[in-house]
Enzyme design. Sequence first.
Site, short mmCIF file in Angstrom:
data_model
loop_
_atom_site.label_atom_id
_atom_site.label_comp_id
_atom_site.label_asym_id
_atom_site.label_seq_id
_atom_site.Cartn_x
_atom_site.Cartn_y
_atom_site.Cartn_z
N GLU A 81 0.85 -1.20 0.00
CA GLU A 81 0.00 0.00 0.00
C GLU A 81 0.88 1.25 0.00
O GLU A 81 2.00 1.22 0.51
CB GLU A 81 -0.85 0.01 1.28
CG GLU A 81 -2.31 -0.38 1.09
CD GLU A 81 -3.14 0.69 0.38
OE1 GLU A 81 -2.61 1.44 -0.46
OE2 GLU A 81 -4.34 0.75 0.68
N ASP A 82 0.37 2.33 -0.53
CA ASP A 82 1.10 3.60 -0.45
C ASP A 82 0.99 4.15 0.97
O ASP A 82 1.96 4.59 1.56
CB ASP A 82 0.60 4.62 -1.48
CG ASP A 82 -0.91 4.87 -1.43
OD1 ASP A 82 -1.64 4.15 -0.70
OD2 ASP A 82 -1.37 5.78 -2.13
P1 IMP Z 1 -7.69 4.53 4.10
O1 IMP Z 1 -8.71 3.61 3.47
O2 IMP Z 1 -8.33 5.66 4.83
O3 IMP Z 1 -6.66 3.81 4.95
O4 IMP Z 1 -6.92 5.25 2.93
C1 IMP Z 1 -6.16 4.53 2.05
C2 IMP Z 1 -6.00 5.25 0.73
O5 IMP Z 1 -6.37 6.62 0.78
C3 IMP Z 1 -4.54 5.23 0.34
O6 IMP Z 1 -4.21 4.05 -0.35
C4 IMP Z 1 -4.41 6.49 -0.48
O7 IMP Z 1 -4.69 6.21 -1.84
C5 IMP Z 1 -5.44 7.43 0.07
N1 IMP Z 1 -4.82 8.42 0.99
C6 IMP Z 1 -4.82 8.40 2.34
N2 IMP Z 1 -4.14 9.45 2.86
C7 IMP Z 1 -3.67 10.14 1.79
C8 IMP Z 1 -2.86 11.33 1.67
O8 IMP Z 1 -2.39 11.97 2.64
N3 IMP Z 1 -2.59 11.74 0.40
C9 IMP Z 1 -3.04 11.08 -0.71
N4 IMP Z 1 -3.78 9.95 -0.64
C10 IMP Z 1 -4.11 9.50 0.61
MG MG Z 2 -5.35 7.97 -3.75
#
Ligand code: IMP
Ligand code: MG
Length: 179
Positions: A103-104
Amino acid sequence: MENTLKVHDKEFKLYITAEKIQQQIFSMGEKINQRFANTDPLFLAILNGSFMFASDLMKQVCIPSEISFVKLASYQGTQSTGQVKTLVGLDINIQNRTVIILEDIVDTGKTLSEFLPVLKSFQPKEILIASLLFKPAALKHDIKVDYSCFEVPNDFLVGYGLDYDGHGRNLPSIYQLVQ
Ligand code: IMP
Ligand code: MG
């Protein structure tokens, strides 16, 4: 390397240099090579955000392994929509395999909390999570990040795969939104 730049319509400042990113990825690669030497793991990169991380990490991986990709999306602009969509699904048999998700960033954990049960239904041997970035303060779901290169505060970041409304993924360094 510029210290501040504009992505789309917002100002960002340098946060993690390309060099530092490569150093951390190198040491994550070493740990993975040691631990998974005899397991023939499947790396599963989550697109779009992880494409640079997956590419650089895989260059450090020197054990028998495979890589595949799925495409999930949950973000719009600088806010999570709270809805996770599968745009491209799993195309490989993972039964009894060690799966290492790439994951990024793990932010709220929503993406993985929805995707992990889907993966588990295919009966892998184990699932691990390797994320370039981890925002512990934003975590709202019960997700264990096994490997991360950087723990970051709850700020919006772009670059090195991370986007702001589709822009900025190409930047070799990571930049933080200037509020
Ligand atoms: P989660 O589902 O909230 O854990 O978010 C995961 C996804 O949201 C990541 O794989 C990113 O693509 C995106 N994301 C979360 N935080 C950031 C950020 O600070 N910048 C850009 N993309 C983000
Ligand atoms: Mg994204």
